[in-house]
Design a protein around this motif. Structure first.
Motif, PDB file in Angstrom:
ATOM      1  N   TRP A   1      -4.212  33.687 -19.569  1.00 17.57           N
ATOM      2  CA  TRP A   1      -5.594  33.843 -19.111  1.00 17.57           C
ATOM      3  C   TRP A   1      -5.991  32.695 -18.178  1.00 17.57           C
ATOM      4  O   TRP A   1      -6.621  32.908 -17.146  1.00 17.57           O
ATOM      5  N   ASP A   2      -5.592  31.465 -18.518  1.00 26.75           N
ATOM      6  CA  ASP A   2      -5.885  30.321 -17.649  1.00 26.75           C
ATOM      7  C   ASP A   2      -5.248  30.507 -16.278  1.00 26.75           C
ATOM      8  O   ASP A   2      -5.877  30.257 -15.250  1.00 26.75           O
ATOM      9  N   ALA A   3      -3.986  30.941 -16.278  1.00 25.47           N
ATOM     10  CA  ALA A   3      -3.259  31.120 -15.017  1.00 25.47           C
ATOM     11  C   ALA A   3      -3.952  32.149 -14.135  1.00 25.47           C
ATOM     12  O   ALA A   3      -4.074  31.966 -12.921  1.00 25.47           O
ATOM     13  N   TYR A   4      -4.432  33.217 -14.749  1.00 22.20           N
ATOM     14  CA  TYR A   4      -5.124  34.243 -13.962  1.00 22.20           C
ATOM     15  C   TYR A   4      -6.496  33.740 -13.504  1.00 22.20           C
ATOM     16  O   TYR A   4      -6.862  33.854 -12.335  1.00 22.20           O
ATOM     17  N   ARG A   5      -7.246  33.175 -14.436  1.00 25.87           N
ATOM     18  CA  ARG A   5      -8.620  32.727 -14.133  1.00 25.87           C
ATOM     19  C   ARG A   5      -8.641  31.620 -13.087  1.00 25.87           C
ATOM     20  O   ARG A   5      -9.459  31.648 -12.163  1.00 25.87           O
ATOM     21  N   LEU A   6      -7.729  30.660 -13.194  1.00 24.69           N
ATOM     22  CA  LEU A   6      -7.736  29.518 -12.284  1.00 24.69           C
ATOM     23  C   LEU A   6      -7.027  29.777 -10.959  1.00 24.69           C
ATOM     24  O   LEU A   6      -7.450  29.272  -9.918  1.00 24.69           O
ATOM     25  N   TYR A   7      -5.910  30.532 -11.018  1.00 25.79           N
ATOM     26  CA  TYR A   7      -5.033  30.639  -9.845  1.00 25.79           C
ATOM     27  C   TYR A   7      -4.702  32.071  -9.428  1.00 25.79           C
ATOM     28  O   TYR A   7      -3.952  32.277  -8.493  1.00 25.79           O
TER      29      TYR A   7
END
Length: 99
Positions: free
Chosen positions: A35-41
């Motif tokens: 989720w972090d990878a999608y949300r941030l990058y």
């Protein structure tokens, strides 16, 4: 381990590939989830990028986490891996190419 990831902030040029982006994020000492990878990058294939980084020799720790009845992997570099990479960087060592 519960953390909220934020994009790394530094004065370096922005990473060019998804692999570079994930590596730069981990090198800040931050953990990352899908989720972090999608949300941030906007990276939708974090597990594949982690696999490629591991294949290149980066020792990435992981743990399965359950939150709100959802299971996902949390990835991070332990302190020894961070110190080793920093030591190699300070010597001007080239990073292993990722294919």
């Amino acid at each position: 381990m519960t953390t909220t990831a934020t994009a790394p902030v530094n004065n370096e040029q922005a990473p060019k590939t998804q692999i570079d982006t994930v590596r730069a994020h981990l090198m800040t000492g931050s953990s990352i989830t899908t989720w972090d990878a999608y949300r941030l990058y906007r990276i939708t294939s974090l597990a594949q990028r982690i696999h490629e980084l591991r294949k290149s020799g980066l020792v990435i720790q992981s743990e399965m986490v359950t939150h709100n009845d959802k299971r996902f992997s949390l990835y991070w570099l332990d302190e020894a891996a961070l110190l080793e990479v920093e030591h190699n960087d300070s010597k001007g060592a080239a990073h292993a190419p990722v294919q």
